[in-house]
Write a protein that holds these residues in place. Structure first.
Motif, PDB file in Angstrom:
ATOM      1  N   THR A 119       0.958  -1.248  -0.238  1.00  0.00           N
ATOM      2  CA  THR A 119      -0.042  -0.083   0.008  1.00  0.00           C
ATOM      3  C   THR A 119       0.812   1.374  -0.025  1.00  0.00           C
ATOM      4  O   THR A 119       0.285   2.268  -0.580  1.00  0.00           O
ATOM      5  CB  THR A 119      -0.903   0.099   1.067  1.00  0.00           C
ATOM      6  N   LEU A 120       1.967   1.224   0.438  1.00  0.00           N
ATOM      7  CA  LEU A 120       2.845   2.478   0.476  1.00  0.00           C
ATOM      8  C   LEU A 120       4.309   2.302  -0.175  1.00  0.00           C
ATOM      9  O   LEU A 120       4.560   2.971  -1.336  1.00  0.00           O
ATOM     10  CB  LEU A 120       3.057   2.743   2.086  1.00  0.00           C
ATOM     11  N   ARG A 123       4.694   2.234  -3.769  1.00  0.00           N
ATOM     12  CA  ARG A 123       4.176   3.168  -4.907  1.00  0.00           C
ATOM     13  C   ARG A 123       5.227   4.274  -4.625  1.00  0.00           C
ATOM     14  O   ARG A 123       5.002   5.422  -5.230  1.00  0.00           O
ATOM     15  CB  ARG A 123       2.883   3.678  -4.181  1.00  0.00           C
ATOM     16  N   ASN A 129       1.469   9.101  -8.476  1.00  0.00           N
ATOM     17  CA  ASN A 129       1.276   9.574  -7.233  1.00  0.00           C
ATOM     18  C   ASN A 129       0.106  10.609  -7.320  1.00  0.00           C
ATOM     19  O   ASN A 129       0.327  11.725  -7.774  1.00  0.00           O
ATOM     20  CB  ASN A 129       2.702   9.907  -6.426  1.00  0.00           C
ATOM     21  N   SER A 131      -2.831  12.501  -4.344  1.00  0.00           N
ATOM     22  CA  SER A 131      -3.237  12.835  -2.972  1.00  0.00           C
ATOM     23  C   SER A 131      -4.857  13.342  -2.792  1.00  0.00           C
ATOM     24  O   SER A 131      -5.136  14.238  -3.547  1.00  0.00           O
ATOM     25  CB  SER A 131      -2.512  13.827  -2.128  1.00  0.00           C
ATOM     26  N   GLU A 195      -4.454   4.377   5.072  1.00  0.00           N
ATOM     27  CA  GLU A 195      -4.919   5.282   4.350  1.00  0.00           C
ATOM     28  C   GLU A 195      -4.608   7.043   4.706  1.00  0.00           C
ATOM     29  O   GLU A 195      -4.402   7.651   3.697  1.00  0.00           O
ATOM     30  CB  GLU A 195      -6.678   5.261   4.392  1.00  0.00           C
ATOM     31  N   GLN A 198      -1.020   7.033   3.310  1.00  0.00           N
ATOM     32  CA  GLN A 198      -1.256   7.475   1.673  1.00  0.00           C
ATOM     33  C   GLN A 198      -1.324   8.861   1.391  1.00  0.00           C
ATOM     34  O   GLN A 198      -1.078   9.235   0.286  1.00  0.00           O
ATOM     35  CB  GLN A 198      -2.283   6.470   1.045  1.00  0.00           C
ATOM     36  N   LEU A 203       0.515   9.006  -1.815  1.00  0.00           N
ATOM     37  CA  LEU A 203       0.995   7.829  -2.380  1.00  0.00           C
ATOM     38  C   LEU A 203      -0.427   7.133  -2.739  1.00  0.00           C
ATOM     39  O   LEU A 203      -0.314   5.724  -3.117  1.00  0.00           O
ATOM     40  CB  LEU A 203       1.480   6.837  -1.571  1.00  0.00           C
ATOM     41  N   GLY A 204      -1.627   7.759  -2.963  1.00  0.00           N
ATOM     42  CA  GLY A 204      -2.635   7.260  -3.604  1.00  0.00           C
ATOM     43  C   GLY A 204      -4.075   7.865  -2.895  1.00  0.00           C
ATOM     44  O   GLY A 204      -3.738   8.821  -2.041  1.00  0.00           O
ATOM     45  N   CYS A 206      -7.093   8.369  -0.669  1.00  0.00           N
ATOM     46  CA  CYS A 206      -7.439   7.831   0.843  1.00  0.00           C
ATOM     47  C   CYS A 206      -9.034   7.745   0.809  1.00  0.00           C
ATOM     48  O   CYS A 206     -10.039   8.815   0.655  1.00  0.00           O
ATOM     49  CB  CYS A 206      -7.073   9.073   1.900  1.00  0.00           C
TER      50      CYS A 206
END
Length: 238
Positions: A119-120, A123, A129, A131, A195, A198, A203-204, A206
């Motif tokens: 998950t982290l 990535r 990437n 947010s 989450e 992230q 990194l993605g 939430c």
């Protein structure tokens, strides 16, 4: 929309029920007698916890609507819940560290390392990437219904499977954590922290649906652990 509203209400009630069950479990562990005073105290604790939760949940919902459905309101509330839960669980485990299983802790840390990598860490350095916070509960389910396809639920299913080992391992870490409410709250706490990282580290997405799916996975794992425990007991008795 009506279905999503009903499911969201069920989600809020489920979290409140899990919170009450977790408090009951911790309360019962510290009081090993079952007198009338104990039962009255337990009912009083349940009433206080439910009233506080209802007030806080109602205030969060009103703020969420008042700020134009701002995701930060929901995530701030989740952050406060996580901080409180982490503090209580950490204190409880510290007070009962003599009953912790080294094997369970090692297996849990191994699972956590795999999850953090997926998950982290995997990535890091990615050009994709981003947010963003998605705080509409059951958005994936809504898409699946509107598109009449199960494809939007594939990600949710993977998140459920990812946290099944969590529900299996929590009782292995400490037998005192063998409780459905504690398993659910621990799943919510762990998923929310991931989450949140992230979102903070860009990194993605939430996504609150990920937290819901992870929590369902934790409960599913706990159910499997209960099944194994029952089979083990019946095996020893036979």
């Amino acid at each position: 929309m009506a279905v999503i509203t009903v499911l969201s209400a069920i989600l809020l009630l489920s979290i409140g029920f899990a919170l009450m069950q977790a408090v009951n479990a911790l309360f019962a562990r510290e009081r090993r007698y079952y007198s009338g005073h104990y039962r009255r105290d337990l009912v009083l604790v349940d009433v206080i916890v439910f009233i506080m939760y209802a007030l806080v949940a109602g205030m969060v919902v009103m703020l969420y609507v008042a700020f134009g459905f701002e995701p930060a309101v929901i995530y701030a509330a989740l952050g406060l819940l996580v901080a409180l839960a982490v503090a209580l669980l950490a204190k409880y485990l510290l007070d009962h560290r003599e009953t912790m299983s080294r094997t369970g802790v090692i297996l849990y840390l191994l699972w956590l390392g795999i999850v953090l990598y997926l998950t982290l860490f995997s990535r890091l350095g990615s050009e994709e990437n981003r947010s963003r916070a998605l705080m509409m509960p059951f958005h994936s389910l809504s898409l699946a219904i509107s598109e009449q396809s199960l494809e939007p639920l594939n990600h949710a299913l993977l998140n459920i499977l990812l946290f099944v080992p969590f529900g299996l391992l929590i009782p292995r870490v400490n037998p005192r954590l063998f409780h459905a409410g504690l398993a659910l709250l621990s799943g919510i706490v762990t998923s929310t922290l991931i989450e949140g990282l992230q979102f903070i580290l860009r990194l993605g997405y939430c996504d609150i649906d990920d937290i819901i799916a992870n929590s369902l996975g934790a409960i599913a794992g706990y159910g499997i652990a209960c099944l194994f425990r029952k089979i083990g007991r019946n095996w020893r008795l036979s």
